[in-house]
Design a protein around this motif. Structure first.
Motif, PDB file in Angstrom:
ATOM      1  N   TYR A   5       0.841  -1.188   0.000  1.00  0.00           N
ATOM      2  CA  TYR A   5       0.000   0.000   0.000  1.00  0.00           C
ATOM      3  C   TYR A   5       0.878   1.240   0.000  1.00  0.00           C
ATOM      4  O   TYR A   5       1.736   1.397   0.857  1.00  0.00           O
ATOM      5  CB  TYR A   5      -0.939  -0.015   1.213  1.00  0.00           C
ATOM      6  N   LEU A   6       0.650   2.114  -0.971  1.00  0.00           N
ATOM      7  CA  LEU A   6       1.483   3.291  -1.172  1.00  0.00           C
ATOM      8  C   LEU A   6       0.798   4.541  -0.643  1.00  0.00           C
ATOM      9  O   LEU A   6      -0.411   4.709  -0.775  1.00  0.00           O
ATOM     10  CB  LEU A   6       1.772   3.475  -2.664  1.00  0.00           C
ATOM     11  N   SER A   7       1.594   5.438  -0.092  1.00  0.00           N
ATOM     12  CA  SER A   7       1.074   6.729   0.364  1.00  0.00           C
ATOM     13  C   SER A   7       0.915   7.643  -0.854  1.00  0.00           C
ATOM     14  O   SER A   7       1.436   7.363  -1.944  1.00  0.00           O
ATOM     15  CB  SER A   7       2.031   7.354   1.368  1.00  0.00           C
ATOM     16  N   VAL A   8       0.228   8.744  -0.664  1.00  0.00           N
ATOM     17  CA  VAL A   8       0.027   9.705  -1.747  1.00  0.00           C
ATOM     18  C   VAL A   8       1.367  10.219  -2.288  1.00  0.00           C
ATOM     19  O   VAL A   8       1.558  10.262  -3.509  1.00  0.00           O
ATOM     20  CB  VAL A   8      -0.904  10.854  -1.303  1.00  0.00           C
ATOM     21  N   ALA A  12       2.635   9.750  -6.175  1.00  0.00           N
ATOM     22  CA  ALA A  12       3.042  10.911  -6.967  1.00  0.00           C
ATOM     23  C   ALA A  12       4.437  10.706  -7.547  1.00  0.00           C
ATOM     24  O   ALA A  12       4.686  11.040  -8.711  1.00  0.00           O
ATOM     25  CB  ALA A  12       3.000  12.174  -6.114  1.00  0.00           C
ATOM     26  N   GLU A  13       5.327  10.123  -6.766  1.00  0.00           N
ATOM     27  CA  GLU A  13       6.689   9.868  -7.249  1.00  0.00           C
ATOM     28  C   GLU A  13       6.684   8.855  -8.386  1.00  0.00           C
ATOM     29  O   GLU A  13       7.358   9.049  -9.394  1.00  0.00           O
ATOM     30  CB  GLU A  13       7.557   9.359  -6.102  1.00  0.00           C
ATOM     31  N   VAL A  14       5.906   7.781  -8.241  1.00  0.00           N
ATOM     32  CA  VAL A  14       5.819   6.768  -9.302  1.00  0.00           C
ATOM     33  C   VAL A  14       5.274   7.381 -10.587  1.00  0.00           C
ATOM     34  O   VAL A  14       5.776   7.115 -11.680  1.00  0.00           O
ATOM     35  CB  VAL A  14       4.927   5.578  -8.860  1.00  0.00           C
ATOM     36  N   LEU A  15       4.246   8.226 -10.456  1.00  0.00           N
ATOM     37  CA  LEU A  15       3.625   8.837 -11.635  1.00  0.00           C
ATOM     38  C   LEU A  15       4.411  10.030 -12.171  1.00  0.00           C
ATOM     39  O   LEU A  15       4.138  10.505 -13.270  1.00  0.00           O
ATOM     40  CB  LEU A  15       2.198   9.285 -11.294  1.00  0.00           C
ATOM     41  N   GLY A  16       5.351  10.533 -11.382  1.00  0.00           N
ATOM     42  CA  GLY A  16       6.127  11.694 -11.818  1.00  0.00           C
ATOM     43  C   GLY A  16       5.309  12.975 -11.772  1.00  0.00           C
ATOM     44  O   GLY A  16       5.466  13.838 -12.632  1.00  0.00           O
ATOM     45  N   THR A  17       4.415  13.069 -10.790  1.00  0.00           N
ATOM     46  CA  THR A  17       3.554  14.240 -10.661  1.00  0.00           C
ATOM     47  C   THR A  17       3.692  14.836  -9.267  1.00  0.00           C
ATOM     48  O   THR A  17       4.418  14.312  -8.433  1.00  0.00           O
ATOM     49  CB  THR A  17       2.070  13.857 -10.873  1.00  0.00           C
ATOM     50  N   THR A  18       2.956  15.892  -9.028  1.00  0.00           N
ATOM     51  CA  THR A  18       2.874  16.436  -7.670  1.00  0.00           C
ATOM     52  C   THR A  18       1.849  15.605  -6.891  1.00  0.00           C
ATOM     53  O   THR A  18       1.112  14.805  -7.482  1.00  0.00           O
ATOM     54  CB  THR A  18       2.418  17.909  -7.682  1.00  0.00           C
ATOM     55  N   GLU A  19       1.758  15.804  -5.592  1.00  0.00           N
ATOM     56  CA  GLU A  19       0.803  15.073  -4.760  1.00  0.00           C
ATOM     57  C   GLU A  19      -0.640  15.452  -5.098  1.00  0.00           C
ATOM     58  O   GLU A  19      -1.562  14.695  -4.823  1.00  0.00           O
ATOM     59  CB  GLU A  19       1.071  15.347  -3.283  1.00  0.00           C
ATOM     60  N   ARG A  20      -0.808  16.594  -5.695  1.00  0.00           N
ATOM     61  CA  ARG A  20      -2.164  17.062  -6.016  1.00  0.00           C
ATOM     62  C   ARG A  20      -2.883  16.111  -6.981  1.00  0.00           C
ATOM     63  O   ARG A  20      -4.085  15.876  -6.860  1.00  0.00           O
ATOM     64  CB  ARG A  20      -2.078  18.463  -6.607  1.00  0.00           C
TER      65      ARG A  20
END
Length: 70
Positions: A5-8, A12-20
């Motif tokens: 289970y991954l945190s937000v 975001a890091e996996v997707l290469g995006t911000t946490e938003r």
């Protein structure tokens, strides 16, 4: 259950995006998530499924662009 289970922030890091962005996916119910108290976690399998579902395959090489001169 071998799912991690991954945190937000991890998502975001996996997707290469911000946490938003993952927070918006959660708010719009576009990705499966688990609520543990006030914490939100996304199963790795749900993230993989989201990526697979939203992956766009390249167009076939036989097509030409609109407006292209042959």
């Amino acid at each position: 259950m071998n799912d991690r289970y991954l945190s937000v922030p991890e998502v975001a890091e996996v997707l290469g995006t911000t946490e938003r962005f993952p927070r918006r996916l959660i708010a719009e119910r576009r990705i499966t998530f688990v609520r543990i108290g006030r914490h939100v976690r996304i199963p790795e399998s749900a993230l993989r499924a989201f990526i697979e579902t939203n992956t766009v395959q390249p167009a076939s090489s036989g097509r030409t662009r609109l407006g292209a001169v042959a």
